[in-house]
Motif scaffolding. Structure first.
Motif, PDB file in Angstrom:
ATOM      1  N   TYR A   1      18.498 -17.161  38.693  1.00 20.43           N
ATOM      2  CA  TYR A   1      17.713 -16.812  37.501  1.00 20.43           C
ATOM      3  C   TYR A   1      16.999 -15.494  37.781  1.00 20.43           C
TER       4      TYR A   1
ATOM      5  N   ARG B   1      11.250 -18.729  32.311  1.00 21.92           N
ATOM      6  CA  ARG B   1      11.673 -19.872  31.504  1.00 21.92           C
ATOM      7  C   ARG B   1      12.073 -21.069  32.373  1.00 21.92           C
TER       8      ARG B   1
ATOM      9  N   SER C   1      16.662 -12.408  36.310  1.00 24.86           N
ATOM     10  CA  SER C   1      15.793 -11.725  35.366  1.00 24.86           C
ATOM     11  C   SER C   1      14.431 -12.414  35.345  1.00 24.86           C
TER      12      SER C   1
ATOM     13  N   GLU D   1      12.531 -12.857  32.997  1.00 24.09           N
ATOM     14  CA  GLU D   1      12.447 -13.745  31.833  1.00 24.09           C
ATOM     15  C   GLU D   1      13.101 -15.095  32.142  1.00 24.09           C
ATOM     16  N   LEU D   2      14.232 -15.056  32.828  1.00 28.26           N
ATOM     17  CA  LEU D   2      14.898 -16.316  33.163  1.00 28.26           C
ATOM     18  C   LEU D   2      14.048 -17.124  34.125  1.00 28.26           C
TER      19      LEU D   2
END
Lengths: 998, 413
Positions: A541, A549, A543, A545-546
């Motif tokens: 994951y 999340r 990024s 952002e990933l």
């Protein structure tokens, strides 16, 4: 045990008054000026909450909005508020609060067993488990939902009032600290209309937490004089306890003002107020938020932010504990050390990751004999319910490992500082992109996108002297940009510069021996640890952002105000890139959570949506009418007499109208006045039929389509004069039709000389209908009503019962009908006169239901009932109203392949085998009956009623190729059994129209 | 998998094997290039590899996986549509959803909470009966329920008669569900990558190269990538990407905003939608109330948040659930929805022989992720429009064979 940690003196609290409050059902005392957090610390309460996932005991960390741990349930009953940070709750007498997310209580929380399972609950563990067998997830979910969720929502409607204010200003200054005050002074002195907002109860911002000096006097004296000067300016508005939470387009800024700080009381007006400010210029002076340093078990109660500790001492006269150790990578934390020492609090030691802190403040500290452990880091916080020991080890040169022996420093509080993050949230919301400063290792505002500038700590200028200077400059330039340039000779505030050495960017303390033990929390609110972020990165994951999340980093109620940047730093470290390459979070409104009540304001309950009633409404109410909502209108649905069912009432109304006379309040029909030399041309374009030849004084029924050829609205339009028409629309579509006409006039046909104007509410309309309608009207007017003098589909102006009226002879019931329009103010009088004069004829008021039955008997459609946006006029068998010659909106679409298919759904009538059966509207029709679905559906029932006049049920339906199927038998399978029906012509009654023309 | 989790837990260290695939070097050419690494694009890639053995596939994503509307939707899944074509399609999707956690070996938190669409007017009642009847005929659980049933299904609702628009009845869809939206993209990404698909993030398509009615390559910020076939699945930018291929797609972009509250203990079990009041709401596993409303009234490509959205949404919410006035709104965002004239998607073949579209997903794309992926993969593999996709063909706009799903859209438009 009363206020054991309250210092003997100091703070901005009112010691002359004592307030009693309860926390987790125990009683404590505090003073006005306290927050719940400061009062709890004064009383030695260390565990105030449980964490979201592991239910670990948690204490107060911060002193402001960034608090991730101390979330409480405030109050009880209908006014209870979940998940408020204790740091933002002003203490009042009788306050009652409880910890959230624990059972049976915060000290013995059953949920805390989850922390023993924490090794199998890494980031994203939900995604990897609870799925065997898959259908059990719903059962697992029930348990998980109960364990999560923090506080409880009230179960009763909130009795409090919330209101809104709309305002404009030249310069909006957000933040009442040194930069904001200086900016407001500069802008105000220049003559601008200024609004200064601050989320605290009093101005000063960070100065409230400091022992600083401005203009050679205590900073808060300067604050007071600045506030006085601002209060003396005519065009300056100061809002305290007000948070600017949203920065929208075109310098539209939303503020939330908390207007009641004690127990809510509706007698004191609104509890909260939403300010909607449109500012010419905005100065952001929102300060900075301290960030922690991360080490093992850094969530132990007693581990706090250094700036917060300083604030508790200086502002609230509270020491969070008797023995305080400090862990820092910068000079600012030494202010905490010195202030604590001045207040007589024991400093266990200062641990500084820098090998040689050379600033003025560390030097002063050392000079006072306080131990500074250089080049070292706290590796672990130890203790039971609360911290008792900080374990310290030396850092190697690169700070990648810790070495040597562990030194154990006994302490009750560990004040931590990893530097400060400018509060760039509003700047980010304004659309701006942040840029990274390497020397202070923080994001600061980049180029402005809106008419906005940042000043002071939120701009990366942390020193007081710089805050004042930037604030003055920003205020002056904002005023100047708004057109105010008056010069001021007033003294400019100034402060001495303190020689501060650079901080050493530092995020996570390396693990002892490279193997991490204990939990290193980045986001204590959501229990996200360093290991979680690392796992997310390893799992791909990549990024930010990933990772966010996957781990839920920064997604709690505090929205990661303290720890987000550590996450970025860890990701940057793992990927071998710098922090800005990893990225920054885009901050979205709101800055802090805002109650639904404040957003909704007064637009709830009785004020939720306007109720439109006709001038005759009172009469209908008195007559016992049942009402139906049609758009915003209240329309009489039917008029039951005593003991009547709806069916009985409607049957009676239907029979009376066909046999004698009925009266309908038709005032809600949309009425659009159309005038201008191109009025006929406009109608010719929006209606499917031709309009140019319509004689003055005549009416015509017209259909309107959208561009796709689908029927949109219908109605009768009358030519009142050469260039003057009155268009009628369906009640629900009136506004849409006017908007539609306006859109075409303004965007496509600007050359047409024509105006359209809504006059729906200018006229009241009483429609009388039935074989005796002419007789009745004849008694109330002196014009000739004979059929050839006043034929069907024509119009006359006359006096009816003494009122000036427009009479339209049009019919939606199939009977001879007159729609009598009078100015709205005469509506009730007209209605009453008609009822009085009609009594001998048996005049019967009827509502929308009877209207629907009567029109269905005639096969008249209702736009929106027989149509759904996929039905053309041809489908409805109304080719006669569609011109073959002229152009109109939708014409081309009607020639498309799909619109001329033979098997399109077409309007037909249905008669059930058993005349008593009434088909349900929406029911599906099949031609071939099978034992069970699926069966091929060939259409559906659009309208269906019992017809008292015909003595049997009738229905309208849309059926594929329906007109060709007339006479065929079809089936309607329903849950309780199948009904059988025959396809017929949609006109069930008086197909020649003799009655309405007669 | 739970055993492995336990094993790692006891060892206190977790696998370094990536869950998501490592970033790869792009090859110079692929058999199939999928433009768009959201749920749909990744699902297409997965089913191409899984069902059709086509593994020489690249998914090209300009940002991060699932970062577009897959990340921005409110994760509601249902099949209670209005047209037979729509119902059949979404029914197949729900069948795939039910088993998807096991198929992809990731817990998608697929939760059949039940879905209630409230009726406040006579007209709405008629449409709901209609929907219920169509649904039942096509084997989708859906029923029209009165106030008594509503009081049992959702006791929190304000069923008072003395409100402005009293609730009269509802359409109940017991199998209406929610799922963890991000995980759907991750699950498909991993499963596709395990089957050989290349996933290229931070790779933006800047042009599509055509030759003689065929697409031969895509231009990207990493250079040209050749392709045997290409498909676009780029909600929010469908028109622009379509234009690169020379297609004019009849789509307009409208922002759709959504928000969540601060988490609270469970207060709401089913998903509740009111078309007349322009609002939908459900409560996530974490306790957040997930809420949305009507699309913005004008076309726009921005994903900004507005204040009036929050004002109107909360007043509608408080009309249905007056006890939530003290709940607090925590986070708000927006996505760009591709609206078509008939509120139905555009899928399948295009005038270009080897170029396919998966677009026009408006506000209803997430729930279709599995079926869109599966059937688009079939379409690409066979070069023929599968029967279930025939109603959604781009050509329908030329012939005007529009579908008319507007009546079943949960949000106002």
């Amino acid at each position: 045990m009363s206020q054991i940690y309250r210092l003997a003196e100091g703070g901005r609290i009112d010691r002359s008054r004592t307030l009693t409050f309860s926390f987790n059902k125990r009683k404590y005392q505090g003073h006005p000026g306290d927050t719940l957090a400061s009062a709890l610390l004064a009383n030695g309460v260390s565990v105030v909450g449980r964490s979201f996932k592991y239910h670990r005991p948690r204490g107060i960390v911060a002193a402001g909005v960034e608090e991730p741990n101390a979330l409480v349930q405030l109050g009880t009953g209908a006014r209870t508020q979940p998940n408020l940070p204790a740091t933002m709750i002003e203490l009042f007498d009788g306050l009652s609060a409880e910890s959230v997310n624990c059972w049976p209580n915060v000290d013995y929380d059953v949920g805390s067993i989850t922390q023993w399972f924490s090794p199998i609950m890494p980031a994203g563990f939900y995604y990897k488990t609870f799925m065997w067998p898959a259908r059990y997830w719903m059962a697992y979910e029930r348990v998980i939902r109960r364990a999560a969720g923090l506080g409880k929502a009230p179960t009763q409607p909130d009795p409090d009032i919330y209101d809104k204010m709309h305002t404009h200003c030249d310069v909006l200054v957000v933040g009442g600290g040194p930069a904001g005050l200086a900016a407001a002074l500069a802008a105000g002195r220049a003559g601008a209309r200024v609004i200064l907002v601050d989320q605290q109860p009093e101005l000063g911002g960070q100065l409230l937490a400091e022992r600083a000096v401005v203009n050679d006097e205590p900073a808060l004296d300067w604050t007071n004089s600045a506030a006085r000067e601002l209060a003396g300016m005519d065009d300056v508005r100061m809002l305290s306890r007000t948070t600017a939470f949203g920065y929208y387009e075109h310098n539209y800024v939303a503020l939330l003002e908390r207007r009641q700080t004690g127990p809510s009381n509706t007698a004191n007006g609104s509890r909260e107020r939403l300010w909607k400010v449109r500012a010419k210029q905005v100065v952001l002076a929102t300060g900075a938020i301290e960030r922690p340093l991360v080490f093992a078990d850094n969530d132990r109660p007693g581990v706090m932010l250094a700036g917060a500790v300083r604030q508790y001492v200086n502002r609230y006269g509270v020491t969070p504990g008797p023995r305080i150790a400090v862990f820092t990578n910068n000079d600012d934390a030494y202010r905490t050390v010195l202030d604590l020492a001045d207040s007589g609090v024991r400093i266990a030691a200062v641990v500084d990751v820098r090998t040689d802190p050379v600033g003025e403040l560390p030097e002063k500290t050392i000079a006072r004999g306080i131990e500074v452990i250089k080049g070292s880091a706290v590796v672990r916080a130890k203790g039971g319910w609360r911290l008792d020991t900080a374990e310290v080890m030396a850092l190697d040169g690169s700070a990648e490992t810790v070495t040597g022996s562990v030194r154990r420093i006994p302490c009750d509080v560990l004040a931590v500082s990893g530097g400060w993050n400018p509060a760039i949230h509003l700047f980010s919301q304004s659309g701006g992109k942040a840029r990274f400063l390497d020397d202070t290792a923080c994001f600061v505002p980049g180029a402005s996108v809106q008419a906005e500038r940042s000043a002071g700590a939120c701009n990366g200028a942390f020193a007081l002297a710089d805050c004042l200077a930037e604030g003055l400059a920003a205020g002056a330039s904002a005023a100047s940009a708004a057109g105010f340039t008056r010069k001021s000779r007033r003294k400019k505030p100034a402060a001495d510069t303190v020689g501060e050495a650079a901080l050493r960017p530092f995020w996570v303390v390396p693990a002892v021996g490279g193997k991490r033990r204990g939990k290193h929390f980045l986001d204590p609110h959501n229990d996200v640890s360093v290991a979680d972020v690392e796992l997310a990165q390893r799992e791909g994951y990549e990024s930010s952002e990933l990772t966010k999340r996957y781990t839920t980093l920064g997604m709690g109620t505090d929205q990661g105000k303290t720890g987000n940047i550590h996450g970025l730093a860890i990701m940057a470290g793992m990927r071998g890139v710098d922090i800005p390459t990893v990225g920054t979070t885009t901050f979205r409104p709101p800055y802090t959570p805002v109650t639904f009540g404040a957003f909704a304001g007064r637009d709830i309950g009785g004020l939720y949506d306007p109720v439109r009633v006709t001038p005759m409404h009172r009469w209908h109410v008195n007559a016992g009418a049942k009402f139906e909502d049609v758009g915003q209108w209240k329309r009489p649905w039917y008029f039951p007499q005593e003991g009547e069912t709806m069916r009985e009432a409607v049957d009676r109304e239907c029979l009376a109208t066909r046999n004698a006379i009925g009266i309908l309040d038709a005032s809600t029909l949309g009425k659009i006045d159309i005038q201008g030399p191109d009025a006929s041309e406009l109608l010719n374009r929006v209606y499917t039929n031709a309009w140019k030849q319509l004689a003055v004084g005549r009416c015509r029924y017209g259909l309107m389509c959208t561009e796709d050829g689908m029927l949109f609205d219908d109605g009768v339009t009358t030519r009142l004069g050469e260039n003057h028409y009155m268009m009628s629309t369906t009640s629900g579509n009136a506004a849409r039709v006017l908007a539609w006409i306006e859109e075409w006039l303004q965007t496509e046909w600007p050359e047409l000389k024509v105006y359209a104007n809504s006059v729906t509410e200018s006229w009241a309309t009483a429609a009388i209908s039935g074989p005796l309608a002419r007789t009745l009207l004849g008694e109330l007017t002196d014009i000739d009503l004979a059929n050839d003098a006043f034929p069907h589909m024509s119009f006359q102006e006359a006096h009816v019962a003494g009122f000036p009226a427009r009479i339209f002879r049009v019919s939606f019931t199939g009977e001879t009908s007159f729609e009598i329009n009078v100015p709205a103010s005469h509506g009730l009088a007209l209605w009453t006169a008609l009822m009085d004069a009609g009594e001998p004829y048996g005049i019967t008021p009827f509502g929308t239901e009877t209207m629907h039955v009567l029109r269905a008997e005639k096969g008249f459609i209702i736009a929106g009932q027989e149509t759904d946006g996929t039905v053309t006029p041809i489908d409805l068998g109304m080719d006669w109203a569609v011109s073959k010659k002229k152009d109109f909106i939708g014409k081309r679409s009607l020639n498309r392949a799909d619109c001329v298919r033979a098997d399109r759904k077409q309007l037909v009538g249905l008669l059930t085998e058993n005349p008593k059966d009434v088909l349900p509207e929406g029911a599906q029709i099949v031609s071939e009956l099978k034992d069970r679905p699926p069966m091929e559906m060939i259409g559906h029932v659009t309208s269906s009623y019992h017809s008292a006049n015909l003595g049997h049920s009738i229905a309208l339906a849309l059926i594929k190729g329906g007109r060709e199927r007339t006479g065929e038998t079809v089936h309607v399978p329903l849950v309780g059994g199948t009904l059988t029906a025959t396809i017929t012509d949609p006109v069930f009654f008086d197909p020649e129209g003799a009655r309405l023309r007669g | 998998m739970p055993l492995t989790l336990l094993k790692y837990g006891l060892r206190c260290s977790y696998p370094s094997r990536p869950f998501l695939p490592d970033e790869r070097e792009a090859k110079s050419t692929y058999d199939v290039v999928v433009i768009g690494g959201g749920g749909h694009g990744l699902a297409i890639a997965y089913y191409l590899a899984q069902d059709h053995g086509i593994r020489d596939v690249a998914v090209i994503e300009r940002g991060y996986l699932g970062g577009g509307n897959t990340a921005r939707n409110t994760a509601i899944i249902r099949a209670n549509y209005l047209t037979p074509e729509g119902v059949a399609f979404y029914r197949e999707s729900m069948e795939l959803w039910r088993d998807l956690s096991n198929v992809l070996d990731i817990n998608l938190m697929y939760s059949e909470r039940g879905h209630l669409t409230l009726a406040h007017t006579d007209a709405a009642i008629r449409t709901m009966r209609w929907r219920a009847e169509v649904n039942k005929h096509l084997g989708v659980e859906s029923e029209f329920v009165g106030l008594d049933d509503l009081a049992t299904l959702c006791p929190e609702l304000n069923l008072s008669r003395s409100v402005r628009f009293p609730i009269l009845a509802a359409l109940y869809h017991p199998t209406g569900a929610t799922a963890r939206h991000d995980a759907v993209a991750w699950g498909y990404a991993r499963a596709a990558a395990n089957r050989g698909v290349h996933i290229l993030q931070e790779t933006e398509v800047t042009g599509i190269v055509r030759e003689g009615g065929r697409v031969i390559a895509v231009e990207t910020n990493r250079g040209r990538i050749g392709c045997g076939r290409a498909v676009q699945a780029v909600a929010g930018t469908s028109v622009q990407v379509g234009a690169m291929a020379g297609l004019r797609l009849p789509i307009q972009p409208y922002p759709l905003q959504a928000c969540v509250s601060v988490p609270v203990k469970p207060v709401l079990d089913p998903i509740v939608v009111s078309g007349s009041l322009h609002v939908y709401i459900w409560q996530s596993q974490r306790g957040e109330l997930v809420m949305g409303g009507a699309t913005d009234p004008y076309p726009l490509h921005g994903t900004r948040a507005t204040l009036d959205f929050k004002e109107s949404l909360t007043m509608h919410i408080l009309e249905l659930f007056p006890f939530l006035a003290e709940a607090r709104l925590m986070r708000q965002w927006a996505g760009v929805t591709d609206m078509t004239a008939d509120f139905a998607p555009i899928m399948g073949l295009t005038p270009l022989a080897n170029y396919f579209v998966d677009a026009g997903w408006g506000t209803w794309g997430f729930k279709a992720t599995p079926v869109a992926g599966k059937r688009m993969a079939e379409c690409i593999a066979t070069g023929r429009q599968p029967d279930i996709l025939k109603p959604f063909h781009l050509e329908r706009f030329r012939d005007f064979r529009l579908l008319g799903e507007k009546g079943a859209a949960s949000v106002g438009h």
